[in-house]
Design an enzyme around this catalytic site. Structure first.
Site, PDB file in Angstrom:
ATOM      1  N   HIS A  84       0.865  -1.060   0.062  1.00  0.00           N
ATOM      2  CA  HIS A  84       0.041  -0.106  -0.120  1.00  0.00           C
ATOM      3  C   HIS A  84       0.879   1.382  -0.060  1.00  0.00           C
ATOM      4  O   HIS A  84       1.870   1.306   0.621  1.00  0.00           O
ATOM      5  CB  HIS A  84      -1.102  -0.010   1.174  1.00  0.00           C
ATOM      6  CG  HIS A  84      -0.275   0.048   2.499  1.00  0.00           C
ATOM      7  ND1 HIS A  84       0.100   1.283   3.233  1.00  0.00           N
ATOM      8  CD2 HIS A  84       0.060  -0.962   3.266  1.00  0.00           C
ATOM      9  CE1 HIS A  84       0.569   0.884   4.198  1.00  0.00           C
ATOM     10  NE2 HIS A  84       0.641  -0.534   4.423  1.00  0.00           N
ATOM     11  N   ASP A  86      -0.643   4.158   0.828  1.00  0.00           N
ATOM     12  CA  ASP A  86      -1.121   5.169   1.836  1.00  0.00           C
ATOM     13  C   ASP A  86      -0.484   5.083   3.131  1.00  0.00           C
ATOM     14  O   ASP A  86       0.265   4.041   3.383  1.00  0.00           O
ATOM     15  CB  ASP A  86      -2.548   4.896   1.837  1.00  0.00           C
ATOM     16  CG  ASP A  86      -3.132   3.504   2.353  1.00  0.00           C
ATOM     17  OD1 ASP A  86      -2.572   2.821   2.071  1.00  0.00           O
ATOM     18  OD2 ASP A  86      -3.609   3.126   3.342  1.00  0.00           O
ATOM     19  N   ASP A 115       6.460   1.843   7.239  1.00  0.00           N
ATOM     20  CA  ASP A 115       5.068   1.429   6.595  1.00  0.00           C
ATOM     21  C   ASP A 115       4.301   1.995   5.771  1.00  0.00           C
ATOM     22  O   ASP A 115       3.645   3.052   6.036  1.00  0.00           O
ATOM     23  CB  ASP A 115       4.195   1.237   8.075  1.00  0.00           C
ATOM     24  CG  ASP A 115       2.952   0.731   8.116  1.00  0.00           C
ATOM     25  OD1 ASP A 115       2.422  -0.060   6.930  1.00  0.00           O
ATOM     26  OD2 ASP A 115       1.863   0.835   8.777  1.00  0.00           O
ATOM     27  N   GLU A 146      -5.144   0.749   2.533  1.00  0.00           N
ATOM     28  CA  GLU A 146      -4.791  -0.498   3.405  1.00  0.00           C
ATOM     29  C   GLU A 146      -5.079   0.358   4.965  1.00  0.00           C
ATOM     30  O   GLU A 146      -5.552  -0.638   5.808  1.00  0.00           O
ATOM     31  CB  GLU A 146      -3.596  -0.853   3.224  1.00  0.00           C
ATOM     32  CG  GLU A 146      -3.248  -2.357   3.983  1.00  0.00           C
ATOM     33  CD  GLU A 146      -2.731  -2.073   5.389  1.00  0.00           C
ATOM     34  OE1 GLU A 146      -2.865  -3.328   6.002  1.00  0.00           O
ATOM     35  OE2 GLU A 146      -2.357  -0.945   5.901  1.00  0.00           O
ATOM     36  N   GLU A 147      -4.587   1.345   5.200  1.00  0.00           N
ATOM     37  CA  GLU A 147      -4.537   1.895   6.687  1.00  0.00           C
ATOM     38  C   GLU A 147      -6.051   2.243   6.989  1.00  0.00           C
ATOM     39  O   GLU A 147      -6.534   2.452   8.099  1.00  0.00           O
ATOM     40  CB  GLU A 147      -3.849   3.167   6.842  1.00  0.00           C
ATOM     41  CG  GLU A 147      -2.314   2.948   6.564  1.00  0.00           C
ATOM     42  CD  GLU A 147      -1.516   1.978   7.559  1.00  0.00           C
ATOM     43  OE1 GLU A 147      -2.304   1.636   8.360  1.00  0.00           O
ATOM     44  OE2 GLU A 147      -0.441   1.741   7.463  1.00  0.00           O
ATOM     45  N   GLU A 175       4.950  -5.948   4.151  1.00  0.00           N
ATOM     46  CA  GLU A 175       4.445  -5.151   5.396  1.00  0.00           C
ATOM     47  C   GLU A 175       5.751  -5.109   6.456  1.00  0.00           C
ATOM     48  O   GLU A 175       6.632  -6.144   6.274  1.00  0.00           O
ATOM     49  CB  GLU A 175       3.369  -6.014   6.406  1.00  0.00           C
ATOM     50  CG  GLU A 175       1.958  -5.904   5.848  1.00  0.00           C
ATOM     51  CD  GLU A 175       1.478  -4.419   5.988  1.00  0.00           C
ATOM     52  OE1 GLU A 175       2.046  -3.632   6.779  1.00  0.00           O
ATOM     53  OE2 GLU A 175       0.415  -3.914   5.496  1.00  0.00           O
TER      54      GLU A 175
END
Length: 388
Positions: A84, A86, A115, A146-147, A175
Protein backbone atom coordinates in the site's frame (compact mmCIF):
# COMPACT_ATOMS: atom_id res chain seq x y z
CA UNK A 1 17.29 3.23 -9.69
CA UNK A 2 17.97 1.73 -6.29
CA UNK A 3 15.58 1.24 -3.37
CA UNK A 4 16.74 4.38 -1.57
CA UNK A 5 16.12 6.70 -4.50
CA UNK A 6 12.67 5.23 -5.16
CA UNK A 7 11.68 5.29 -1.47
CA UNK A 8 12.70 8.93 -1.16
CA UNK A 9 10.44 9.79 -4.08
CA UNK A 10 7.54 7.75 -2.67
CA UNK A 11 7.75 9.46 0.72
CA UNK A 12 7.52 12.87 -0.94
CA UNK A 13 3.89 12.15 -1.91
CA UNK A 14 1.58 13.00 1.07
CA UNK A 15 -0.62 9.96 0.48
CA UNK A 16 -2.68 9.99 3.67
CA UNK A 17 -5.44 7.38 3.30
CA UNK A 18 -7.09 7.25 0.78
CA UNK A 19 -5.23 9.97 -1.16
CA UNK A 20 -3.07 8.80 -4.06
CA UNK A 21 -1.60 12.23 -4.93
CA UNK A 22 -0.29 11.16 -8.35
CA UNK A 23 2.14 8.58 -6.97
CA UNK A 24 0.88 5.91 -9.37
CA UNK A 25 1.90 7.99 -12.38
CA UNK A 26 5.44 8.06 -11.03
CA UNK A 27 5.44 4.30 -10.42
CA UNK A 28 4.03 3.57 -13.88
CA UNK A 29 6.80 5.68 -15.42
CA UNK A 30 9.35 3.26 -13.95
CA UNK A 31 7.81 0.27 -15.76
CA UNK A 32 7.13 1.17 -19.40
CA UNK A 33 7.32 -2.50 -20.45
CA UNK A 34 4.60 -3.56 -17.99
CA UNK A 35 0.91 -3.67 -18.79
CA UNK A 36 -1.36 -1.66 -16.54
CA UNK A 37 -4.73 -2.18 -14.90
CA UNK A 38 -6.26 0.47 -12.68
CA UNK A 39 -9.35 0.44 -10.52
CA UNK A 40 -10.93 3.37 -8.67
CA UNK A 41 -13.97 3.35 -6.42
CA UNK A 42 -15.22 5.67 -3.67
CA UNK A 43 -12.03 7.72 -3.76
CA UNK A 44 -9.74 4.69 -3.47
CA UNK A 45 -7.26 4.04 -6.27
CA UNK A 46 -5.56 0.74 -7.07
CA UNK A 47 -2.78 -0.07 -9.52
CA UNK A 48 -1.79 -3.42 -11.01
CA UNK A 49 1.30 -3.73 -13.21
CA UNK A 50 2.30 -6.98 -14.86
CA UNK A 51 4.71 -8.40 -17.40
CA UNK A 52 5.17 -11.85 -18.90
CA UNK A 53 8.88 -12.54 -19.34
CA UNK A 54 9.90 -14.99 -22.06
CA UNK A 55 6.31 -15.88 -23.02
CA UNK A 56 5.60 -19.28 -24.47
CA UNK A 57 5.48 -19.15 -28.26
CA UNK A 58 2.18 -19.84 -29.98
CA UNK A 59 3.31 -23.05 -31.62
CA UNK A 60 4.47 -24.33 -28.25
CA UNK A 61 1.11 -23.42 -26.74
CA UNK A 62 -0.62 -25.50 -29.42
CA UNK A 63 1.54 -28.45 -28.54
CA UNK A 64 0.76 -27.95 -24.86
CA UNK A 65 -2.94 -27.80 -25.67
CA UNK A 66 -2.74 -31.46 -26.67
CA UNK A 67 -1.51 -32.40 -23.24
CA UNK A 68 -3.73 -33.41 -20.35
CA UNK A 69 -2.83 -30.65 -17.93
CA UNK A 70 -2.95 -27.80 -20.40
CA UNK A 71 -3.60 -25.00 -17.92
CA UNK A 72 -0.57 -25.70 -15.74
CA UNK A 73 1.68 -26.16 -18.75
CA UNK A 74 0.70 -23.04 -20.67
CA UNK A 75 0.69 -20.53 -17.83
CA UNK A 76 4.04 -19.50 -16.34
CA UNK A 77 4.43 -19.01 -12.61
CA UNK A 78 2.74 -15.75 -11.63
CA UNK A 79 4.35 -13.99 -8.66
CA UNK A 80 3.07 -10.73 -7.21
CA UNK A 81 4.64 -8.08 -4.98
CA UNK A 82 1.87 -6.30 -3.07
CA UNK A 83 1.64 -3.30 -0.81
CA UNK A 84 0.00 0.00 0.00
CA UNK A 85 1.14 3.52 -0.74
CA UNK A 86 -1.20 5.18 1.78
CA UNK A 87 0.06 6.28 5.17
CA UNK A 88 -1.48 7.35 8.47
CA UNK A 89 -1.49 11.07 9.39
CA UNK A 90 1.95 12.14 10.65
CA UNK A 91 0.83 14.10 13.71
CA UNK A 92 3.00 16.76 15.34
CA UNK A 93 6.47 17.11 16.87
CA UNK A 94 8.49 15.75 13.95
CA UNK A 95 12.09 16.94 13.76
CA UNK A 96 11.62 17.45 10.02
CA UNK A 97 8.81 17.64 7.47
CA UNK A 98 7.37 14.08 7.34
CA UNK A 99 6.83 14.38 3.58
CA UNK A 100 10.26 15.82 2.78
CA UNK A 101 12.53 12.81 3.33
CA UNK A 102 15.92 13.46 4.88
CA UNK A 103 18.92 11.22 5.51
CA UNK A 104 20.50 11.49 8.93
CA UNK A 105 23.06 9.22 10.59
CA UNK A 106 22.35 6.28 8.31
CA UNK A 107 18.56 6.53 8.39
CA UNK A 108 15.95 7.80 5.95
CA UNK A 109 13.27 9.78 7.79
CA UNK A 110 9.71 10.36 6.58
CA UNK A 111 6.14 9.15 7.00
CA UNK A 112 5.85 5.69 5.49
CA UNK A 113 9.58 4.93 5.63
CA UNK A 114 8.82 1.67 7.44
CA UNK A 115 5.08 1.30 6.79
CA UNK A 116 5.43 0.65 3.98
CA UNK A 117 7.06 2.82 1.35
CA UNK A 118 10.45 1.37 2.23
CA UNK A 119 9.20 -2.12 1.42
CA UNK A 120 7.50 -0.89 -1.74
CA UNK A 121 10.62 0.96 -2.85
CA UNK A 122 12.69 -2.19 -2.31
CA UNK A 123 10.44 -4.46 -4.35
CA UNK A 124 10.03 -1.89 -7.12
CA UNK A 125 13.80 -1.68 -7.42
CA UNK A 126 14.14 -5.47 -7.34
CA UNK A 127 11.53 -5.75 -10.08
CA UNK A 128 13.41 -3.28 -12.25
CA UNK A 129 16.58 -5.37 -11.94
CA UNK A 130 14.90 -8.72 -12.57
CA UNK A 131 15.70 -10.41 -15.88
CA UNK A 132 14.66 -14.09 -15.88
CA UNK A 133 15.69 -16.60 -18.54
CA UNK A 134 12.54 -18.70 -18.26
CA UNK A 135 8.81 -17.91 -18.68
CA UNK A 136 7.69 -15.90 -15.66
CA UNK A 137 4.83 -13.52 -14.89
CA UNK A 138 5.73 -10.74 -12.47
CA UNK A 139 3.11 -8.36 -11.14
CA UNK A 140 2.85 -5.48 -8.69
CA UNK A 141 -0.37 -4.64 -6.83
CA UNK A 142 -0.66 -1.35 -4.95
CA UNK A 143 -3.57 0.33 -3.17
CA UNK A 144 -4.26 3.72 -1.59
CA UNK A 145 -6.47 2.21 1.14
CA UNK A 146 -4.90 -0.27 3.52
CA UNK A 147 -4.65 1.91 6.60
CA UNK A 148 -8.36 2.73 6.27
CA UNK A 149 -11.42 0.48 5.85
CA UNK A 150 -9.78 -1.44 3.00
CA UNK A 151 -13.14 -2.20 1.37
CA UNK A 152 -12.25 -0.81 -2.05
CA UNK A 153 -8.52 -1.53 -1.97
CA UNK A 154 -6.66 -4.80 -2.44
CA UNK A 155 -9.82 -6.84 -1.95
CA UNK A 156 -11.58 -5.11 -4.84
CA UNK A 157 -8.51 -5.26 -7.09
CA UNK A 158 -8.18 -9.01 -6.57
CA UNK A 159 -11.83 -9.49 -7.51
CA UNK A 160 -11.15 -7.61 -10.76
CA UNK A 161 -8.09 -9.77 -11.41
CA UNK A 162 -10.13 -12.91 -10.88
CA UNK A 163 -12.57 -11.73 -13.55
CA UNK A 164 -9.65 -11.32 -15.95
CA UNK A 165 -8.00 -14.62 -14.97
CA UNK A 166 -4.98 -12.72 -13.67
CA UNK A 167 -4.80 -13.89 -10.06
CA UNK A 168 -1.21 -14.68 -9.01
CA UNK A 169 -0.05 -18.06 -7.74
CA UNK A 170 2.15 -16.51 -5.04
CA UNK A 171 2.54 -13.13 -3.38
CA UNK A 172 4.69 -11.28 -0.87
CA UNK A 173 3.10 -8.38 0.96
CA UNK A 174 5.90 -6.05 2.05
CA UNK A 175 4.52 -5.20 5.48
CA UNK A 176 7.14 -4.24 8.11
CA UNK A 177 7.37 -7.62 9.83
CA UNK A 178 10.78 -7.51 11.49
CA UNK A 179 11.25 -6.75 15.18
CA UNK A 180 14.91 -6.04 15.95
CA UNK A 181 16.99 -6.84 12.87
CA UNK A 182 16.04 -7.19 9.23
CA UNK A 183 15.22 -10.80 8.53
CA UNK A 184 14.18 -11.92 12.01
CA UNK A 185 10.51 -12.47 11.16
CA UNK A 186 8.24 -13.67 8.36
CA UNK A 187 4.47 -13.64 8.73
CA UNK A 188 3.16 -16.88 7.25
CA UNK A 189 -0.40 -16.20 8.34
CA UNK A 190 -2.62 -14.02 10.47
CA UNK A 191 -5.20 -14.54 13.17
CA UNK A 192 -8.84 -13.88 12.46
CA UNK A 193 -10.78 -11.09 14.15
CA UNK A 194 -14.33 -11.22 15.52
CA UNK A 195 -16.02 -8.14 16.99
CA UNK A 196 -18.92 -8.51 19.38
CA UNK A 197 -21.49 -6.56 21.38
CA UNK A 198 -23.16 -8.10 24.42
CA UNK A 199 -26.01 -6.36 26.25
CA UNK A 200 -26.96 -7.73 29.67
CA UNK A 201 -30.45 -6.61 30.63
CA UNK A 202 -31.72 -5.56 34.05
CA UNK A 203 -34.43 -3.44 35.63
CA UNK A 204 -33.73 0.28 36.07
CA UNK A 205 -34.72 1.85 39.39
CA UNK A 206 -33.93 4.05 42.37
CA UNK A 207 -30.67 3.21 44.07
CA UNK A 208 -32.35 3.51 47.48
CA UNK A 209 -34.75 0.67 46.62
CA UNK A 210 -32.49 -2.12 45.38
CA UNK A 211 -35.17 -4.71 46.02
CA UNK A 212 -37.17 -3.11 43.21
CA UNK A 213 -34.24 -3.10 40.78
CA UNK A 214 -32.20 -5.67 38.96
CA UNK A 215 -28.74 -4.23 38.46
CA UNK A 216 -27.13 -5.75 35.34
CA UNK A 217 -23.70 -4.76 36.63
CA UNK A 218 -24.15 -7.32 39.42
CA UNK A 219 -24.97 -9.87 36.74
CA UNK A 220 -21.88 -8.86 34.77
CA UNK A 221 -19.67 -9.28 37.84
CA UNK A 222 -20.72 -12.91 38.14
CA UNK A 223 -19.75 -13.82 34.55
CA UNK A 224 -16.88 -11.39 33.95
CA UNK A 225 -14.13 -13.93 34.80
CA UNK A 226 -15.54 -16.16 32.04
CA UNK A 227 -15.63 -13.52 29.30
CA UNK A 228 -12.72 -11.18 30.01
CA UNK A 229 -9.25 -12.19 28.87
CA UNK A 230 -10.13 -15.87 28.53
CA UNK A 231 -8.46 -18.26 26.10
CA UNK A 232 -10.90 -19.86 23.69
CA UNK A 233 -8.49 -22.58 22.59
CA UNK A 234 -4.94 -23.74 23.23
CA UNK A 235 -3.46 -22.49 19.98
CA UNK A 236 -0.93 -24.57 18.05
CA UNK A 237 2.57 -24.36 16.60
CA UNK A 238 1.52 -21.53 14.29
CA UNK A 239 -1.02 -19.60 16.37
CA UNK A 240 -1.17 -18.26 19.92
CA UNK A 241 -4.31 -19.25 21.87
CA UNK A 242 -7.42 -17.40 20.73
CA UNK A 243 -8.35 -14.75 23.29
CA UNK A 244 -11.51 -12.85 24.16
CA UNK A 245 -10.73 -9.24 25.10
CA UNK A 246 -13.24 -6.68 26.39
CA UNK A 247 -12.68 -3.31 24.74
CA UNK A 248 -15.45 -1.15 26.21
CA UNK A 249 -18.09 -1.14 28.97
CA UNK A 250 -21.05 1.21 29.23
CA UNK A 251 -23.94 1.43 31.66
CA UNK A 252 -26.10 3.99 33.43
CA UNK A 253 -27.61 7.39 32.76
CA UNK A 254 -24.95 9.44 34.52
CA UNK A 255 -27.14 9.97 37.59
CA UNK A 256 -25.85 8.73 40.96
CA UNK A 257 -29.29 7.69 42.22
CA UNK A 258 -30.39 5.55 39.26
CA UNK A 259 -29.34 1.95 38.65
CA UNK A 260 -28.86 1.07 34.97
CA UNK A 261 -31.38 -0.86 32.95
CA UNK A 262 -28.66 -2.56 30.93
CA UNK A 263 -24.89 -2.81 30.52
CA UNK A 264 -23.23 -2.97 27.12
CA UNK A 265 -19.97 -4.86 26.65
CA UNK A 266 -17.92 -4.49 23.46
CA UNK A 267 -15.25 -7.10 22.82
CA UNK A 268 -12.88 -8.55 20.24
CA UNK A 269 -11.53 -12.04 19.74
CA UNK A 270 -8.29 -12.56 17.81
CA UNK A 271 -8.48 -16.21 16.91
CA UNK A 272 -6.74 -19.16 15.33
CA UNK A 273 -8.14 -21.76 12.99
CA UNK A 274 -9.40 -23.66 16.05
CA UNK A 275 -11.97 -20.99 16.93
CA UNK A 276 -14.79 -19.80 14.68
CA UNK A 277 -17.62 -17.32 15.00
CA UNK A 278 -19.99 -20.22 15.61
CA UNK A 279 -17.83 -21.80 18.33
CA UNK A 280 -17.50 -18.40 20.05
CA UNK A 281 -21.27 -18.00 19.94
CA UNK A 282 -21.75 -21.44 21.47
CA UNK A 283 -19.25 -20.65 24.25
CA UNK A 284 -20.98 -17.38 25.16
CA UNK A 285 -24.42 -18.97 25.05
CA UNK A 286 -23.20 -21.57 27.53
CA UNK A 287 -21.67 -18.96 29.85
CA UNK A 288 -24.73 -16.68 29.68
CA UNK A 289 -27.31 -19.44 29.99
CA UNK A 290 -30.54 -18.31 31.74
CA UNK A 291 -29.43 -14.64 31.74
CA UNK A 292 -31.36 -11.92 29.88
CA UNK A 293 -29.08 -10.69 27.09
CA UNK A 294 -28.66 -9.90 23.40
CA UNK A 295 -25.54 -10.78 21.43
CA UNK A 296 -24.12 -9.54 18.12
CA UNK A 297 -21.04 -11.04 16.45
CA UNK A 298 -19.29 -9.96 13.26
CA UNK A 299 -16.17 -11.42 11.69
CA UNK A 300 -13.92 -8.76 10.16
CA UNK A 301 -11.29 -11.22 8.93
CA UNK A 302 -10.67 -14.96 8.83
CA UNK A 303 -7.46 -16.64 9.99
CA UNK A 304 -5.14 -18.11 7.39
CA UNK A 305 -1.83 -19.92 7.21
CA UNK A 306 0.73 -20.60 4.47
CA UNK A 307 2.65 -23.82 5.03
CA UNK A 308 6.11 -23.34 6.50
CA UNK A 309 7.48 -25.80 3.93
CA UNK A 310 5.82 -24.10 0.95
CA UNK A 311 7.93 -23.14 -2.05
CA UNK A 312 7.52 -19.41 -1.43
CA UNK A 313 8.35 -19.61 2.28
CA UNK A 314 11.39 -21.77 1.60
CA UNK A 315 12.81 -19.50 -1.10
CA UNK A 316 12.26 -16.41 1.07
CA UNK A 317 13.94 -18.07 4.06
CA UNK A 318 16.93 -19.09 1.94
CA UNK A 319 17.45 -15.56 0.66
CA UNK A 320 17.05 -13.94 4.08
CA UNK A 321 19.68 -16.28 5.51
CA UNK A 322 21.97 -15.67 2.53
CA UNK A 323 21.59 -11.87 2.52
CA UNK A 324 20.90 -10.92 6.15
CA UNK A 325 22.69 -13.85 7.84
CA UNK A 326 19.62 -14.28 10.04
CA UNK A 327 17.25 -17.21 10.48
CA UNK A 328 13.72 -15.78 10.40
CA UNK A 329 11.03 -16.76 12.88
CA UNK A 330 7.85 -17.89 11.13
CA UNK A 331 4.84 -16.49 12.97
CA UNK A 332 1.27 -15.20 12.77
CA UNK A 333 1.43 -12.43 15.36
CA UNK A 334 0.07 -8.92 14.89
CA UNK A 335 -3.10 -7.44 13.47
CA UNK A 336 -4.84 -8.01 10.17
CA UNK A 337 -3.32 -7.08 6.81
CA UNK A 338 -4.16 -7.22 3.12
CA UNK A 339 -2.51 -10.64 2.95
CA UNK A 340 -5.85 -12.09 4.08
CA UNK A 341 -7.44 -11.05 0.78
CA UNK A 342 -4.85 -13.02 -1.19
CA UNK A 343 -5.36 -16.08 0.99
CA UNK A 344 -9.12 -15.89 0.44
CA UNK A 345 -8.44 -16.55 -3.27
CA UNK A 346 -6.22 -19.54 -2.54
CA UNK A 347 -3.02 -17.60 -3.26
CA UNK A 348 0.15 -18.67 -1.43
CA UNK A 349 1.06 -15.51 0.50
CA UNK A 350 3.56 -14.39 3.13
CA UNK A 351 4.57 -11.02 4.53
CA UNK A 352 8.09 -9.68 4.85
CA UNK A 353 9.49 -6.19 5.15
CA UNK A 354 11.36 -3.64 7.21
CA UNK A 355 11.81 -3.37 10.98
CA UNK A 356 8.62 -2.05 12.62
CA UNK A 357 9.87 -0.18 15.69
CA UNK A 358 8.57 3.23 14.52
CA UNK A 359 5.53 2.44 12.40
CA UNK A 360 2.81 5.09 12.81
CA UNK A 361 5.15 6.98 15.17
CA UNK A 362 6.74 10.43 15.14
CA UNK A 363 10.06 10.54 13.24
CA UNK A 364 9.42 7.26 11.43
CA UNK A 365 12.59 6.06 9.73
CA UNK A 366 14.25 3.14 8.00
CA UNK A 367 17.97 2.43 7.87
CA UNK A 368 19.76 2.75 4.56
CA UNK A 369 21.30 -0.67 5.09
CA UNK A 370 17.83 -2.19 5.52
CA UNK A 371 16.69 -0.85 2.17
CA UNK A 372 19.79 -2.22 0.47
CA UNK A 373 19.38 -5.67 2.03
CA UNK A 374 15.62 -5.76 1.49
CA UNK A 375 16.09 -5.08 -2.22
CA UNK A 376 18.62 -7.93 -2.43
CA UNK A 377 16.29 -10.33 -0.63
CA UNK A 378 13.39 -9.50 -2.95
CA UNK A 379 15.55 -9.85 -6.06
CA UNK A 380 16.88 -13.15 -4.74
CA UNK A 381 13.33 -14.41 -4.26
CA UNK A 382 12.45 -13.52 -7.85
CA UNK A 383 15.54 -15.25 -9.18
CA UNK A 384 14.98 -18.27 -6.96
CA UNK A 385 11.37 -18.72 -8.01
CA UNK A 386 12.17 -18.28 -11.70
CA UNK A 387 14.87 -20.95 -11.54
CA UNK A 388 12.83 -23.60 -9.72
Amino acid sequence: MDALEITQKLISYPTITPKECGIFEYIKSLFPAFKTLECEKNGVKNLFLYRIFNPLKKHAEKEHAKEKHVKENVKPLHFCFAGHIDVVPPGNNWQSDPFKPIIKEGFLYGRGAQDMKGGVGAFLSASLNFNPKTPFLLSILLTSDEEGPGIFGTRLMLEKLKEKDLLPHMAIVAEPTCEKVLGDSIKIGRRGSINGKLILKGVQGHVAYPQKCQNPIDTLASVLPLISGVHLDNGDECFDPSKLVITNLHAGLGANNVTPGSVEIAFNARHSLKTTQESLKEYLEKVLKDLPYTLELESSSSPFITASHSKLTSVLQENILKTCHTTPLLNTKGGTSDARFFSAHGIEVVEFGAINDRIHAVDERVSLKELELLEKVFLGVLEGLSEK
